[in-house]
Design a protein around this motif. Structure first.
Motif, PDB file in Angstrom:
ATOM      1  N   SER A 163       0.715  -1.307   0.038  1.00 40.92           N
ATOM      2  CA  SER A 163       0.234   0.036   0.092  1.00 40.92           C
ATOM      3  C   SER A 163       0.694   1.348   0.045  1.00 40.92           C
ATOM      4  N   TRP A 164       2.122   1.162   0.198  1.00 42.96           N
ATOM      5  CA  TRP A 164       3.044   2.591   0.476  1.00 42.96           C
ATOM      6  C   TRP A 164       3.501   2.842  -1.010  1.00 42.96           C
ATOM      7  N   LEU A 165       3.457   2.009  -2.171  1.00 47.93           N
ATOM      8  CA  LEU A 165       3.513   2.269  -3.609  1.00 47.93           C
ATOM      9  C   LEU A 165       4.939   2.718  -3.606  1.00 47.93           C
ATOM     10  N   LEU A 166       5.876   2.323  -3.170  1.00 48.00           N
ATOM     11  CA  LEU A 166       7.221   2.800  -3.114  1.00 48.00           C
ATOM     12  C   LEU A 166       7.707   2.675  -4.505  1.00 48.00           C
ATOM     13  N   PRO A 167       8.639   3.408  -5.100  1.00 46.15           N
ATOM     14  CA  PRO A 167       9.422   3.211  -6.239  1.00 46.15           C
ATOM     15  C   PRO A 167      10.183   1.955  -6.153  1.00 46.15           C
ATOM     16  N   SER A 168      10.324   1.103  -7.167  1.00 45.29           N
ATOM     17  CA  SER A 168      10.836   0.188  -7.430  1.00 45.29           C
ATOM     18  C   SER A 168      11.739   0.018  -8.598  1.00 45.29           C
ATOM     19  N   HIS A 169      12.729  -0.937  -8.841  1.00 44.75           N
ATOM     20  CA  HIS A 169      13.654  -1.323 -10.063  1.00 44.75           C
ATOM     21  C   HIS A 169      13.418  -2.688 -10.258  1.00 44.75           C
ATOM     22  N   LYS A 170      13.151  -2.883 -11.555  1.00 43.91           N
ATOM     23  CA  LYS A 170      13.029  -4.285 -12.126  1.00 43.91           C
ATOM     24  C   LYS A 170      14.381  -4.434 -13.036  1.00 43.91           C
ATOM     25  N   ILE A 171      14.781  -5.652 -12.662  1.00 42.18           N
ATOM     26  CA  ILE A 171      16.111  -6.009 -13.443  1.00 42.18           C
ATOM     27  C   ILE A 171      16.044  -7.532 -13.862  1.00 42.18           C
ATOM     28  N   ASP A 172      15.799  -7.753 -14.875  1.00 41.57           N
ATOM     29  CA  ASP A 172      15.616  -9.195 -15.287  1.00 41.57           C
ATOM     30  C   ASP A 172      14.570  -9.897 -14.514  1.00 41.57           C
ATOM     31  N   GLY A 173      13.511  -9.439 -14.446  1.00 39.03           N
ATOM     32  CA  GLY A 173      12.273  -9.938 -13.566  1.00 39.03           C
ATOM     33  C   GLY A 173      12.419  -9.824 -12.283  1.00 39.03           C
ATOM     34  N   ILE A 174      13.476  -9.301 -11.683  1.00 41.55           N
ATOM     35  CA  ILE A 174      13.658  -9.085 -10.171  1.00 41.55           C
ATOM     36  C   ILE A 174      13.127  -7.543  -9.585  1.00 41.55           C
ATOM     37  N   VAL A 175      12.392  -7.492  -8.885  1.00 36.32           N
ATOM     38  CA  VAL A 175      11.698  -6.215  -8.301  1.00 36.32           C
ATOM     39  C   VAL A 175      12.850  -5.920  -7.250  1.00 36.32           C
ATOM     40  N   LEU A 176      13.433  -4.722  -6.975  1.00 32.89           N
ATOM     41  CA  LEU A 176      14.229  -4.490  -5.966  1.00 32.89           C
ATOM     42  C   LEU A 176      13.901  -3.121  -5.617  1.00 32.89           C
ATOM     43  N   TYR A 177      13.800  -2.839  -4.304  1.00 31.62           N
ATOM     44  CA  TYR A 177      13.478  -1.661  -3.497  1.00 31.62           C
ATOM     45  C   TYR A 177      14.859  -0.976  -2.801  1.00 31.62           C
ATOM     46  N   SER A 178      15.027   0.384  -2.887  1.00 35.39           N
ATOM     47  CA  SER A 178      16.046   1.026  -2.271  1.00 35.39           C
ATOM     48  C   SER A 178      15.796   1.216  -0.880  1.00 35.39           C
ATOM     49  N   LYS A 179      16.697   0.855  -0.002  1.00 39.57           N
ATOM     50  CA  LYS A 179      16.406   1.118   1.306  1.00 39.57           C
ATOM     51  C   LYS A 179      16.530   2.440   1.895  1.00 39.57           C
ATOM     52  N   LYS A 180      17.192   3.330   0.889  1.00 39.54           N
ATOM     53  CA  LYS A 180      16.801   4.753   1.204  1.00 39.54           C
ATOM     54  C   LYS A 180      15.489   5.238   0.776  1.00 39.54           C
ATOM     55  N   ASP A 181      14.907   4.697  -0.233  1.00 41.59           N
ATOM     56  CA  ASP A 181      13.577   5.290  -0.350  1.00 41.59           C
ATOM     57  C   ASP A 181      12.767   4.400   0.585  1.00 41.59           C
ATOM     58  N   ILE A 182      12.760   3.246   1.197  1.00 45.50           N
ATOM     59  CA  ILE A 182      12.005   2.902   2.299  1.00 45.50           C
ATOM     60  C   ILE A 182      12.101   3.937   3.538  1.00 45.50           C
ATOM     61  N   THR A 183      13.353   4.247   3.739  1.00 45.39           N
ATOM     62  CA  THR A 183      13.384   5.003   5.168  1.00 45.39           C
ATOM     63  C   THR A 183      13.067   6.494   4.760  1.00 45.39           C
ATOM     64  N   ASP A 184      13.149   6.919   3.690  1.00 45.34           N
ATOM     65  CA  ASP A 184      12.822   8.413   3.453  1.00 45.34           C
ATOM     66  C   ASP A 184      11.121   8.311   3.408  1.00 45.34           C
ATOM     67  N   TYR A 185      10.363   7.295   3.116  1.00 42.92           N
ATOM     68  CA  TYR A 185       8.890   7.167   3.078  1.00 42.92           C
ATOM     69  C   TYR A 185       8.611   7.157   4.626  1.00 42.92           C
ATOM     70  N   ILE A 186       9.420   6.324   5.395  1.00 45.82           N
ATOM     71  CA  ILE A 186       8.690   6.056   6.897  1.00 45.82           C
ATOM     72  C   ILE A 186       9.046   7.618   7.425  1.00 45.82           C
ATOM     73  N   GLU A 187      10.202   8.248   7.228  1.00 39.91           N
ATOM     74  CA  GLU A 187      10.436   9.346   7.789  1.00 39.91           C
ATOM     75  C   GLU A 187       9.509  10.547   7.591  1.00 39.91           C
ATOM     76  N   SER A 188       8.985  10.477   6.231  1.00 37.28           N
ATOM     77  CA  SER A 188       8.108  11.531   5.885  1.00 37.28           C
ATOM     78  C   SER A 188       6.544  11.284   6.220  1.00 37.28           C
ATOM     79  N   HIS A 189       6.210  10.124   6.555  1.00 40.03           N
ATOM     80  CA  HIS A 189       4.765   9.935   7.148  1.00 40.03           C
ATOM     81  C   HIS A 189       4.687   9.979   8.482  1.00 40.03           C
TER      82      HIS A 189
END
Length: 87
Positions: free
Chosen positions: A61-87
């Motif tokens: 439900s957070w709808l974080l940006p992700s990066h898809k490489i060869d079918g593998i979806v990755l999330y940046s730890k920085k994006d996750i912590t930035d999201y937490i700190e801003s909400h």
């Protein structure tokens, strides 16, 4: 009530025991770091969920940006912590 035990070791055995304890502790710390993804900048979904300690539904439900490489979806730890700190 705890009981104490005293062990007398010669210098060689004492040094060997120290080395063994150091190796065990170092290996366990490294394993814990790997298991908790402390060394990774990008996490797979399951790792990201464990990283923040929330349910998959909440994470999605957070709808974080992700990066898809060869079918593998990755999330940046920085994006996750930035999201937490801003909400």
């Amino acid at each position: 009530m705890a009981q104490s035990i005293s062990v007398m070791l010669n210098e060689h055995d004492s040094n060997e025991l120290r080395k063994q304890v150091y190796t065990i502790v170092t290996n366990e710390i490294e394993r814990a770091r790997r298991d908790t993804a402390l060394d990774k900048q990008y996490l797979r979904r399951k790792e990201a969920i464990q990283f923040v300690g929330i349910s998959g539904t909440t994470f999605d439900s957070w709808l974080l940006p992700s990066h898809k490489i060869d079918g593998i979806v990755l999330y940046s730890k920085k994006d996750i912590t930035d999201y937490i700190e801003s909400h």
